[in-house]
Design a protein around this motif. Structure first.
Motif, PDB file in Angstrom:
ATOM      1  N   ARG A  16      56.634  68.843 103.145  1.00 40.52           N
ATOM      2  CA  ARG A  16      57.334  70.118 103.042  1.00 40.52           C
ATOM      3  C   ARG A  16      58.525  69.964 102.104  1.00 40.52           C
ATOM      4  O   ARG A  16      59.399  69.122 102.329  1.00 40.52           O
ATOM      5  CB  ARG A  16      57.806  70.577 104.422  1.00 40.52           C
ATOM      6  CG  ARG A  16      58.628  71.857 104.370  1.00 40.52           C
ATOM      7  CD  ARG A  16      59.106  72.289 105.740  1.00 40.52           C
ATOM      8  NE  ARG A  16      60.061  73.360 105.623  1.00 40.52           N
ATOM      9  CZ  ARG A  16      60.085  74.440 106.396  1.00 40.52           C
ATOM     10  NH1 ARG A  16      59.182  74.574 107.339  1.00 40.52           N
ATOM     11  NH2 ARG A  16      60.995  75.374 106.235  1.00 40.52           N
ATOM     12  N   ARG A  17      58.540  70.771 101.062  1.00 44.33           N
ATOM     13  CA  ARG A  17      59.613  70.697 100.071  1.00 44.33           C
ATOM     14  C   ARG A  17      60.283  72.057  99.926  1.00 44.33           C
ATOM     15  O   ARG A  17      59.631  73.091 100.098  1.00 44.33           O
ATOM     16  CB  ARG A  17      59.046  70.254  98.710  1.00 44.33           C
ATOM     17  CG  ARG A  17      58.482  68.854  98.722  1.00 44.33           C
ATOM     18  CD  ARG A  17      57.706  68.534  97.452  1.00 44.33           C
ATOM     19  NE  ARG A  17      58.463  68.781  96.238  1.00 44.33           N
ATOM     20  CZ  ARG A  17      57.974  68.590  95.006  1.00 44.33           C
ATOM     21  NH1 ARG A  17      56.743  68.123  94.845  1.00 44.33           N
ATOM     22  NH2 ARG A  17      58.718  68.848  93.947  1.00 44.33           N
ATOM     23  N   GLU A  18      61.563  72.031  99.632  1.00 44.92           N
ATOM     24  CA  GLU A  18      62.286  73.252  99.290  1.00 44.92           C
ATOM     25  C   GLU A  18      62.477  73.240  97.774  1.00 44.92           C
ATOM     26  O   GLU A  18      63.206  72.403  97.244  1.00 44.92           O
ATOM     27  CB  GLU A  18      63.623  73.317 100.018  1.00 44.92           C
ATOM     28  CG  GLU A  18      63.519  73.142 101.533  1.00 44.92           C
ATOM     29  CD  GLU A  18      62.568  74.130 102.191  1.00 44.92           C
ATOM     30  OE1 GLU A  18      62.463  75.270 101.706  1.00 44.92           O
ATOM     31  OE2 GLU A  18      61.922  73.751 103.189  1.00 44.92           O
ATOM     32  N   VAL A  19      61.810  74.141  97.091  1.00 43.20           N
ATOM     33  CA  VAL A  19      61.761  74.131  95.632  1.00 43.20           C
ATOM     34  C   VAL A  19      62.569  75.314  95.100  1.00 43.20           C
ATOM     35  O   VAL A  19      62.296  76.472  95.458  1.00 43.20           O
ATOM     36  CB  VAL A  19      60.302  74.215  95.133  1.00 43.20           C
ATOM     37  CG1 VAL A  19      60.263  74.278  93.608  1.00 43.20           C
ATOM     38  CG2 VAL A  19      59.500  73.014  95.638  1.00 43.20           C
ATOM     39  N   THR A  27      59.834  77.403 100.291  1.00 46.37           N
ATOM     40  CA  THR A  27      59.138  76.263 100.863  1.00 46.37           C
ATOM     41  C   THR A  27      57.792  76.105 100.175  1.00 46.37           C
ATOM     42  O   THR A  27      57.056  77.087 100.006  1.00 46.37           O
ATOM     43  CB  THR A  27      58.934  76.460 102.370  1.00 46.37           C
ATOM     44  OG1 THR A  27      60.204  76.549 103.013  1.00 46.37           O
ATOM     45  CG2 THR A  27      58.159  75.301 102.973  1.00 46.37           C
TER      46      THR A  27
END
Length: 273
Positions: A16-19, A27
């Motif tokens: 899970r990445r916050e871009v 997300t």
């Protein structure tokens, strides 16, 4: 806006990445190795069926980027909760649910995501598939040179014009010019009796893109209408979601064959050999 996951176990194996792109943070769930494929979920959010499709793409040798665009990630909402997500998306400044001839602003963010994904993964380029509310976004993403394999699954916008296209005329012309120049094609899928993605809409795509548009129309009898989630049971009365909710996952099933064809399309466009 970052997404929230109601069922974190559903995303096992995904990072899970916050871009942050173009000043907006979203997300994005990322999994797999190989050329990148952007999977854009349908209404009312990233469902278990959407994650299942993303896993199939990952397992076929691709790095999947699954951005959270609306709804509660991993949830199976009630009919009422799903309708509320739909209503919020319809009035959001990021989407153009009504009125043809305009592009949803979120498409620009998705083009940046495609550029980021190719920078991280390399390869010839990036694949993209949109579904339902996001169905046409893969077409608008063709303005980003990294995108080589666009797939439109039951593109449903604009909601108030069965023959309308959710893209501006200037962008549509630019996409057609790129398709011709680079020898690319657009794949598109719908069920024959779908009320949200109609024959008129596919005809409009064909008129705009000519031989660069490759439609696939599945018979309604191929849809799996058993045990559909509450939102679909109440608000989606016809076969609609080709590779997710209405997919019949079995040997010889037309919907499963559609998934395999889409994955083969990604391999054809994105693999070096």
């Amino acid at each position: 806006m970052p997404g929230t996951a109601s069922n974190p176990d559903l995303f096992h194996g995904f990072a899970r990445r916050e871009v942050t792109l173009r000043g907006a943070t979203r997300t994005v769930y990322v999994a797999g190795e190989g050329p990148a494929v952007i999977v854009m979920h349908e209404m009312p959010g990233i469902s278990p069926q959407v994650v299942r499709f993303a896993r199939w793409v990952r397992d076929a040798g691709f790095a999947v980027y699954l951005p959270s665009l609306f709804g509660e990630d991993g949830a199976v909402p009630s009919a009422e909760a799903g309708a509320a997500v739909f209503q919020r998306a319809c009035i959001s400044a990021e989407f153009r649910a009504l009125g043809g001839g305009v592009s949803s602003p979120v498409t620009a963010w998705l083009r940046e995501l495609a550029r980021l994904a190719q920078g991280e993964r390399g390869g010839l380029g990036v694949g993209a598939i949109g579904m339902c509310f996001t169905g046409n976004f893969a077409l608008g993403m063709m303005l980003e040179p990294a995108v080589l394999a666009p797939v439109l699954s039951q593109p449903s916008l604009p909601l108030n014009d069965p023959a309308g296209l959710e893209i501006s005329p200037d962008e549509l012309r630019a996409v057609r010019e790129r398709l011709d120049r680079d020898g690319l094609t657009v794949r598109a899928y719908r069920f024959a009796g779908d009320r949200f993605c109609t024959a008129e809409r596919f005809a409009a795509y064909q008129a705009a893109l000519g031989e660069r548009f490759e439609p696939r129309v599945l018979p309604d009898a191929a849809a799996n209408l058993a045990d559909v989630p509450p939102f679909f049971a109440r608000h989606v009365p016809t076969p609609h979601s080709v590779v997710t909710v209405h997919l019949a996952d079995g040997a010889g099933e037309p919907t499963r064959a559609a998934v395999d064809e889409i994955i083969a399309f990604f391999h054809q466009r994105l693999s070096a050999v």
